[in-house]
Motif scaffolding. Structure first.
Motif, mmCIF file in Angstrom:
data_model
loop_
_atom_site.group_PDB
_atom_site.id
_atom_site.type_symbol
_atom_site.label_atom_id
_atom_site.label_comp_id
_atom_site.label_asym_id
_atom_site.label_seq_id
_atom_site.Cartn_x
_atom_site.Cartn_y
_atom_site.Cartn_z
ATOM 1 N N VAL A 28 56.399 10.588 -94.674
ATOM 2 C CA VAL A 28 57.289 9.422 -94.835
ATOM 3 C C VAL A 28 58.161 9.688 -96.062
ATOM 4 N N PRO A 29 59.150 10.553 -95.937
ATOM 5 C CA PRO A 29 59.923 10.965 -97.123
ATOM 6 C C PRO A 29 60.804 9.834 -97.651
ATOM 7 N N GLY A 30 61.046 9.901 -98.957
ATOM 8 C CA GLY A 30 61.967 8.966 -99.578
ATOM 9 C C GLY A 30 61.428 7.574 -99.784
ATOM 10 N N ARG A 31 60.121 7.381 -99.577
ATOM 11 C CA ARG A 31 59.530 6.057 -99.742
ATOM 12 C C ARG A 31 58.387 6.098 -100.743
ATOM 13 N N LYS A 32 58.292 5.049 -101.555
ATOM 14 C CA LYS A 32 57.114 4.904 -102.393
ATOM 15 C C LYS A 32 55.919 4.487 -101.544
ATOM 16 N N ILE A 33 54.733 4.563 -102.114
ATOM 17 C CA ILE A 33 53.509 4.395 -101.325
ATOM 18 C C ILE A 33 52.694 3.228 -101.878
ATOM 19 N N ASN A 34 52.257 2.329 -100.992
ATOM 20 C CA ASN A 34 51.277 1.306 -101.347
ATOM 21 C C ASN A 34 49.886 1.933 -101.261
#
Length: 603
Positions: A324-330
């Motif tokens: 899931v590139p370009g996204r921060k992670i919960n």
């Protein structure tokens, strides 16, 4: 094909073998002489007899208690006075029961003590038997506590052991003094005892053969439990990473990575379809990844906490970021997994890695000064003894860990089962949570030793002394929004200990307290009867509120806490998007096999 590189540099490899052939762990004092092998072998052999409990640790506690009691004549007088008063109270109670029909008890059981709730215990002579037992139990508590000069730890140990001995001699556990067993025996002409004997033989045979308890075969991972569709998209020697298939046309942009505890299998968060947290999140449009830990054996003795961080959390973050590139992670951490996640968050904050969008801690401690009754088994003597057992085996066996947890709740986990299955001749209906609880894992020697010494005994993490990659980390560096969940009757991670996450300096913290215990309080799906929770948000920079006042200030809300948490996740989201691909084969993350994978099936 190159994969994203973790921010924590790989550690130097270590050869497999006994601990005296391994390089010392990074936290050890290297100029201290290692104990002779013969000492370790003797301790390991003794541990198999004593259930991994150090006789020296118990002896030190009792000597401390006995010496201080011996020099406290005021305490003698006080407990003698209590004995006389209790005897007088019991004598009056006996006299009244001979002449009156309804006599209130002279002592009530503790709220959590359910042993004497049946009406059968209110009739003569069983009312006298159980009242005498409760008075005696209370007197021993008075005798083992409140003695000036005894260390708090030793007082807790002595009181705990006295309670265990009294629980063993409870009138509930014997045929002649348990009216429910006597009634069942008369009603069934003794067939309950015959069935109980057969149950005992069957359980003993399964125990000797190393088989799981009867009933667990109805809850097999991948068949009845852990069946949310997904794919293993990454595997190393320590973890498998599961990516769950999307269930909606659009998903939240930020994915969720769950870090479960490695002391048990991951699927407590993906139990049956009706109570699976993973299924609940996926059905609401979240992209969910789950770490499934390898079950260590003697070849994994060299794995330490840094290895669990590097091969576990950071490797999983790299994989999620690639898929899931370009996204921060919960991120979500449960129990030990939450502690490890907190360490990872502190390290990433220090190196200015901003890939985390939020951090949720489920029944996870970061401060271990008030770590509950598990600290009864944690002191220098006990850890030295336990280390030698693990050194000999290469790991701590799941049976050795299970014994300690069972003792903490011996009413419910030992003696009530003995009465139900061996005296009444019944079989309790096995549940998915009970089957999961029986599916324990082992703990590698080096990691568990480091965890107990540095976190439980020395509290290095909360004190800012814990080093990763040679650099001390501080929880105060974390700026990621935090959602912390604690449970009211947790005996593993007491809620007031979990609440101390509010003491770290700057994060935005939402704290939620739900009813239930360490496991059942977390598995709290919507529609589960009798659930309630309290929740409050503390923005960054606001003043601290102590836990007692926090409870008073936040009224209970009926229902499951899951929707409240999911709403919080949505608040920290950047919108909806198309689901990501399952894995990323071009980046080195192919679909390896369907969930639940192979690690969860390791015995």
């Amino acid at each position: 094909m190159d994969r994203p590189r973790s921010t924590l540099e790989p550690l130097a490899g270590a050869a497999h073998g006994k601990a005296d052939r391994l390089p010392p762990p990074s936290w050890a004092v290297t100029d201290v002489e290692m104990p002779p092998t013969i000492d370790r072998l003797i301790h390991a052999a003794m541990g198999r007899v004593t259930g991994s409990i150090s006789p020296a640790s118990l002896a030190l506690a009792y000597i401390d208690w006995a010496l201080h009691l011996a020099e406290s004549p005021g305490k003698w007088a006080r407990v003698a006075e209590k004995a006389v008063r209790k005897a007088a109270r019991f004598s009056i109670y006996v006299a009244r029961t001979c002449s009156e029909a309804c006599v209130p008890p002279c002592i009530d059981p503790l709220p959590q003590d359910r042993r004497f709730r049946s009406d059968a215990w209110q009739h003569w002579p069983f009312n006298l038997i159980h009242q005498a037992f409760l008075l005696n139990q209370q007197w021993w508590h008075n005798t083992t506590t409140g003695i000036g000069g005894v260390s708090p730890h030793h007082e807790q140990v002595v009181s705990f052991v006295a309670r265990q001995l009294l629980d063993t001699m409870s009138p509930v556990n014997f045929i002649a003094t348990n009216p429910e067993v006597l009634n069942a025996t008369a009603r069934e002409n003794g067939m309950n005892l015959l069935r109980g004997a057969m149950n005992f033989v069957e359980d003993w045979e399964r125990h000797i053969a190393g088989k799981p308890p009867l009933g667990t075969e109805d809850f097999q991972p991948g068949v009845q439990v852990a069946i949310t569709p997904g794919q293993v998209v990454y595997r190393n020697r320590l973890i498998e990473l599961i990516q769950y298939a999307p269930a909606t046309e659009q998903v939240h942009a930020e994915p969720i990575l769950i870090v479960p505890a490695w002391i048990m299998k991951y699927y407590i968060l993906d139990l049956s379809p009706h109570n699976s947290l993973v299924k609940y999140l996926v059905s609401r449009g979240h992209t969910v990844f789950m770490i499934s830990w390898h079950n260590p054996n003697e070849h994994d003795r060299d794995l330490d906490m840094e290895a669990y961080l590097r091969l576990g959390v950071l490797a999983a973050l790299d994989a999620v970021q690639a898929i899931v590139p370009g996204r921060k992670i919960n991120t979500v951490g449960y129990c030990l997994g939450g502690t490890l996640l907190s360490m990872a968050a502190a390290y990433l904050a220090q190196v200015e890695d901003e890939r985390l969008n939020s951090m949720t801690l489920l029944a996870a401690q970061t401060d271990f000064t008030e770590a509950g009754e598990l600290t009864l088994f944690i002191d220098d003597s006990q850890l030295n003894y336990l280390e030698d057992i693990m050194w000999d085996q290469g790991f701590l066996d799941n049976r050795q860990m299970a014994g300690a947890f069972q003792l903490l709740r011996s009413h419910d986990l030992i003696w009530s089962l003995v009465v139900q299955e061996y005296l009444l001749g019944g079989r309790q209906a096995y549940t998915d949570l009970m089957a999961w609880n029986a599916d324990a894992t082992r703990m590698p020697y080096r990691m568990h030793s480091e965890y107990l010494h540095r976190l439980f005994l020395k509290n290095d993490l909360f004190a800012g002394r814990y080093k990763l990659n040679g650099r001390p980390i501080s929880l105060g560096d974390i700026r990621t929004p935090i959602f912390a969940v604690a449970t009211e009757t947790d005996h593993v991670a007491p809620w007031k200990s979990v609440y101390k996450i509010n003491l770290i300096a700057d994060p935005d913290v939402t704290f939620l307290l739900t009813n239930g215990g360490h496991n059942a309080g977390i598995v709290s799906e919507p529609g589960h009867k009798g659930r309630h929770y309290r929740m409050a948000h503390r923005p960054a920079g606001t003043n601290y509120m102590d836990p007692d006042n926090w409870v008073v200030s936040n009224p209970a809300v009926d229902g499951s806490w899951w929707p409240a948490w999911e709403a919080w996740l949505a608040e920290h989201d950047s919108g909806m998007t198309a689901p990501p691909s399952m894995g990323a084969i071009k980046k080195g993350y192919p679909q390896l096999q369907p969930a639940p994978g192979q690690h969860v099936l390791e015995r």
